[in-house]
Design a protein around this motif. Structure first.
Motif, PDB file in Angstrom:
ATOM      1  N   MET A  30      11.309   7.794   4.207  1.00  0.00           N
ATOM      2  CA  MET A  30      12.549   8.774   3.939  1.00  0.00           C
ATOM      3  C   MET A  30      12.837   9.733   4.042  1.00  0.00           C
ATOM      4  O   MET A  30      14.415  10.241   4.505  1.00  0.00           O
ATOM      5  CB  MET A  30      12.904   8.253   2.433  1.00  0.00           C
ATOM      6  CG  MET A  30      12.568   6.986   1.792  1.00  0.00           C
ATOM      7  SD  MET A  30      13.077   6.687  -0.249  1.00  0.00           S
ATOM      8  CE  MET A  30      11.350   7.504  -1.066  1.00  0.00           C
ATOM      9  N   ASN A  36       3.882   3.662   2.166  1.00  0.00           N
ATOM     10  CA  ASN A  36       4.550   4.319   1.076  1.00  0.00           C
ATOM     11  C   ASN A  36       5.614   4.678   1.422  1.00  0.00           C
ATOM     12  O   ASN A  36       5.643   5.169   2.813  1.00  0.00           O
ATOM     13  CB  ASN A  36       3.191   5.830   0.728  1.00  0.00           C
ATOM     14  CG  ASN A  36       4.145   6.687   0.014  1.00  0.00           C
ATOM     15  OD1 ASN A  36       4.734   6.701  -0.155  1.00  0.00           O
ATOM     16  ND2 ASN A  36       3.253   7.633  -0.015  1.00  0.00           N
ATOM     17  N   PRO A  37       7.105   4.611   1.058  1.00  0.00           N
ATOM     18  CA  PRO A  37       7.669   4.898   1.834  1.00  0.00           C
ATOM     19  C   PRO A  37       8.957   6.112   1.984  1.00  0.00           C
ATOM     20  O   PRO A  37       9.571   6.850   2.298  1.00  0.00           O
ATOM     21  CB  PRO A  37       9.582   4.183   0.605  1.00  0.00           C
ATOM     22  CG  PRO A  37       8.440   4.583  -0.815  1.00  0.00           C
ATOM     23  CD  PRO A  37       7.147   4.301  -0.445  1.00  0.00           C
ATOM     24  N   SER A  38       7.539   7.545   0.976  1.00  0.00           N
ATOM     25  CA  SER A  38       8.128   8.635   0.654  1.00  0.00           C
ATOM     26  C   SER A  38       8.802   9.427   2.211  1.00  0.00           C
ATOM     27  O   SER A  38       9.920  10.136   2.896  1.00  0.00           O
ATOM     28  CB  SER A  38       7.210   9.669   0.653  1.00  0.00           C
ATOM     29  OG  SER A  38       7.277   9.696  -1.027  1.00  0.00           O
TER      30      SER A  38
END
Lengths: 299, 88
Positions: free
Chosen positions: A118, A113-115
């Protein structure tokens, strides 16, 4: 150099646990200090400050705390008058970084998951504040360990000197149990084991009826020195600004609720703005080698 | 009560950090994305794909199917029932 005033400040401290034996009163601590008033915990609500629910639920604890403190400082300030957002963090967003790295292990380095990735970059708080408020000016984050906030504050003062009307400057750091354990081994752990602290000030070239202080200088010195040598350096700095250490108020960075941590000078500055008066020094000697002095005149 | 639907609601709340949402407030037939439902977006879609893979060993091979599968909690539950390798 142009005059640089502090026209607003906000400090949010949310700590879940302390390791210090001298703090047996409570395992958890919360405080929001905003322009001289303490906001009670039961009336403090992130939803009122960060209204976008989708944005808020993706923020880690430190991102939320930093963005909220910055937005509180900017309340009522026109976005086009803000000449810069300058933030500082010593270790960055540890809980998001840990979450991302644990996901890497759990998911065998695939389907991530990129969240959390980031949200764990150092400029997350500064960029969120800019996007929420539509501020398109200078945006910078300093990650200079024990000098992070001092670097950010110096940069913000230079922006004021170059003509900016207002500049937001802040420092934030968090602690997680794994990192605290590592810092204990290294001998530089803060008192708080788990939690986050964000302190912001709003600098301005304009003195108003709501001005809290005039900021004169931020001085830093790196290295191990004798106490005598350091005292002479501090006295020389004070003398060059027409004051002396004996008559000025002094706030030390190991006196706050958290114990020393990398951007402690941001929270101590906010505390000084609440409790201090007249010529005041914020004195920092983080890890015995990051020495700094912030001189302000509290009105 | 459909156990899979209730389990999915809890998993969605946890995975998407919907801290202000209770499982009973999620209508199984309401759209997950856009107006009139939970208001999820494309980043959430990725998280739901990860949720299906991790918990139900389901991989969405054809992205075009995603819109119909992720329409609501109910459509997701139907897809899981028809495609799950093993329900943890």
């Amino acid at each position: 150099m142009r005059h640089c005033y502090i026209n607003g400040y906000a400090l949010i401290i949310s700590v879940d646990g302390f390791d210090s034996v001298d703090r047996d009163d409570s395992k958890a601590f919360f405080d929001c200090l905003y322009n001289g008033s303490h906001v009670p915990r039961d009336s403090f609500d992130y939803k009122k400050i960060i209204s976008d629910g989708n944005l808020r639920r993706r923020m880690g604890p430190l991102v939320k705390s930093g963005v909220a403190a910055g937005l509180l400082c900017l309340d009522g300030v026109p976005s086009d008058s803000v000449g810069g957002i300058v933030t500082a963090t010593g270790l960055g967003f540890l809980s998001d970084t840990e979450r991302f790295m644990n996901d890497m292990i759990d998911r065998n380095e695939s389907m991530l998951n990129p969240s959390p990735f980031m949200q764990s970059t150092f400029n997350t708080v500064g960029s969120h504040i800019a996007m929420i408020r539509g501020i398109h000016s200078y945006n910078m984050t300093y990650v200079h360990r024990g000098f992070s906030f001092e670097s950010a504050l110096s940069d913000a003062m230079m922006l004021i000197d170059e003509g900016a009307e207002t500049v937001l400057a802040g420092g934030f750091d968090e602690m997680t149990f794994p990192v605290h354990k590592l810092l204990v081994r290294l001998g530089s752990a803060p008192k708080f084991q788990n939690g986050e602290i964000s302190g912001f000030v709003l600098l301005s070239s304009i003195r108003t009826g709501n001005t809290f202080a005039e900021l004169h200088c931020v001085k830093t010195r790196y290295g191990h020195f004798s106490e005598e040598n350091l005292e002479k350096w501090r006295s020389d700095v004070a003398l060059s600004y027409g004051t002396d250490l004996e008559s000025a108020g002094i706030f030390d960075c190991d006196s706050s609720v958290s114990g020393p941590y990398m951007t402690d000078s941001a929270s101590v500055l906010c505390n000084a703005l609440e409790k201090g008066s007249g010529k005041t020094f914020i004195r920092n000697d983080f890890c015995g080698k990051n020495h700094s002095l912030i001189l302000l005149d509290i009105l | 009560m459909d156990e899979l639907i209730e389990k999915l609601k809890k998993q969605l709340i946890e995975a998407l950090n919907l801290e202000e949402m209770e499982p009973e407030k999620i209508d199984p037939e309401a759209p997950l994305f856009g107006e009139g439902g939970l208001g999820l977006d494309s980043i959430d879609a990725l998280e739901i794909i990860l949720l299906l893979d991790k918990n139900y060993h389901i991989k969405i091979k054809n992205p075009a199917e995603g819109k119909a599968i992720f329409y609501s909690v109910g459509t997701m539950a139907d897809y899981i029932r028809n495609h799950s390798v093993s329900d943890k």
